[in-house]
Scaffold this motif. Structure first.
Motif, PDB file in Angstrom:
ATOM      1  N   GLY A  75       0.490   1.703  -5.224  1.00  0.00           N
ATOM      2  CA  GLY A  75       0.597   0.257  -5.063  1.00  0.00           C
ATOM      3  C   GLY A  75      -0.425  -0.482  -5.908  1.00  0.00           C
ATOM      4  N   TYR A  76      -1.656  -0.007  -5.875  1.00  0.00           N
ATOM      5  CA  TYR A  76      -2.717  -0.639  -6.666  1.00  0.00           C
ATOM      6  C   TYR A  76      -2.460  -0.452  -8.156  1.00  0.00           C
ATOM      7  CZ  TYR A  76      -7.429  -1.803  -8.264  1.00  0.00           C
ATOM      8  OH  TYR A  76      -8.507  -2.373  -8.922  1.00  0.00           O
ATOM      9  N   ALA A  77      -2.023   0.739  -8.554  1.00  0.00           N
ATOM     10  CA  ALA A  77      -1.720   0.998  -9.968  1.00  0.00           C
ATOM     11  C   ALA A  77      -0.578   0.105 -10.443  1.00  0.00           C
ATOM     12  CB  ALA A  77      -1.364   2.461 -10.169  1.00  0.00           C
ATOM     13  N   LYS A 122       0.879  -1.163   0.000  1.00  0.00           N
ATOM     14  CA  LYS A 122       0.000   0.000   0.000  1.00  0.00           C
ATOM     15  C   LYS A 122       0.916   1.212   0.000  1.00  0.00           C
ATOM     16  CE  LYS A 122      -3.861   2.219   2.379  1.00  0.00           C
ATOM     17  NZ  LYS A 122      -4.772   2.172   3.552  1.00  0.00           N
ATOM     18  N   TRP A 123       0.874   1.976  -1.090  1.00  0.00           N
ATOM     19  CA  TRP A 123       1.872   3.029  -1.302  1.00  0.00           C
ATOM     20  C   TRP A 123       1.227   4.182  -2.049  1.00  0.00           C
ATOM     21  CZ3 TRP A 123       5.719   3.189  -5.829  1.00  0.00           C
ATOM     22  CH2 TRP A 123       6.689   4.176  -5.609  1.00  0.00           C
ATOM     23  N   SER A 142       5.170   8.378   0.761  1.00  0.00           N
ATOM     24  CA  SER A 142       5.682   7.746   1.972  1.00  0.00           C
ATOM     25  C   SER A 142       6.290   6.387   1.641  1.00  0.00           C
ATOM     26  CB  SER A 142       4.551   7.589   2.993  1.00  0.00           C
ATOM     27  OG  SER A 142       3.506   6.798   2.445  1.00  0.00           O
ATOM     28  N   GLU A 143       6.777   5.702   2.663  1.00  0.00           N
ATOM     29  CA  GLU A 143       7.360   4.390   2.468  1.00  0.00           C
ATOM     30  C   GLU A 143       6.273   3.363   2.140  1.00  0.00           C
ATOM     31  OE1 GLU A 143      10.496   3.208   2.454  1.00  0.00           O
ATOM     32  OE2 GLU A 143      11.202   5.281   2.507  1.00  0.00           O
TER      33      GLU A 143
END
Length: 301
Positions: free
Chosen positions: A269-271, A49-50, A54-55
């Motif tokens: 993250g999802y992309a 999850k990004w 952020s990290e």
């Protein structure tokens, strides 16, 4: 007992050796930095999850579960597959044009240039031009249809016509490139094959079917593979002509949807997970094309 004397290299040889290693290292470093690392990181990011700022936080297969239940993802993927209809249409039209321009007649150079101009034109400029042409009130397309008594629709604002409209534009844009490759391939076909076939009583259609088409297989294979890869990445046309994804999300491509999730909603993250799935699908389709191509190879002994 004999001992081997180590070979002493000259200073010039050592200098050339270091220069050679440096030259070899440049593409290797470029591959590692710009291809290998982004690829590995993309696979890792697809399980996180990004938001891109952020990290990344590892979340397992949550992105892929969300993807499986995301109707917009499947609709965008379906739209992208639908756009592939333009590939065989473009190949047939470009082959017909190549056959016509392969004849010895006046004006062929002019027409070859005219058909190739869209290829070297800016895709963004072409998309804006066609966006104007498809306008439902004053667009050129509807003005031409009005001459025949046809009331044209608002092409880009109608869910039933937006995808065919984009396909027509994409076929027109790439027609000159495919035509040029086919034209070069036609001119490389040995003339004695046609002469031998004519002596055996083969007509024009039989010569086309049994000589021309097999000899054009390598070019057709190349165009199919590159067109599928390019078609899977269609984005600029969608983003300019239908910036909201079209009515009822009817024109959104998968790359456009990935871009929306990544940069508008910061769901990196999802992309990335969708990008990995798209990359795997393109790889599988390309591998199948290579396997099928082996069955239709044509050679002259």
């Amino acid at each position: 007992m004999s001992t081997t004397t180590p070979v002493r290299r000259s200073r010039l040889h050592r200098r050339e050796h270091r220069a050679a290693l440096a030259l070899v290292a440049i593409p290797i470093v470029g591959f590692l930095v710009f291809t290998a690392y982004p690829l590995v990181f993309s696979v890792y990011a697809s399980f996180t999850k990004w938001n891109g700022l952020s990290e990344p936080v590892f979340n397992g297969i949550a992105n892929f579960v969300e993807m499986a239940n995301d109707r917009y993802f499947w609709q965008a993927m379906g739209n992208t597959v639908f756009y592939m209809i333009g590939i065989p249409i473009g190949l047939v039209l470009s082959l017909l044009l190549a056959l016509a321009l392969n004849r010895r007649m006046r004006g062929t150079t002019f027409f070859r240039t005219v058909y190739y101009v869209p290829v070297i034109s800016s895709l963004a400029a072409v998309a804006i031009l066609w966006q104007w042409a498809y306008n439902g009130d004053f667009g050129l397309v509807n003005q031409v249809l009005a001459l025949f008594g046809i009331d044209g629709p608002n092409w880009l604002q109608n869910a039933d016509t937006v995808k065919p409209a984009i396909i027509i534009m994409a076929v027109w844009k790439g027609l000159g490139y495919s035509m040029l490759l086919y034209l070069a391939a036609l001119q490389s076909v040995p003339r004695h094959l046609y002469e031998a076939a004519a002596l055996d009583g083969a007509g024009a259609f039989q010569q086309f079917r049994h000589i021309t088409v097999p000899m054009l297989n390598p070019v057709t294979f190349f165009l199919v593979v590159t067109s599928i890869i390019g078609g899977a990445q269609i984005f600029i046309e969608i983003n300019i002509m239908t910036p909201t994804g079209g009515p009822e999300f009817s024109s959104a491509s998968i790359v456009w949807y990935i871009w929306q999730k990544a940069f508008n909603y910061l769901q990196m993250g999802y992309a990335t997970a969708m990008s990995v799935v798209l990359g795997l699908l393109v790889f599988v389709v390309t591998a199948i094309q290579f396997r099928l191509n082996r069955r239709f190879q044509f050679s002259i002994d």
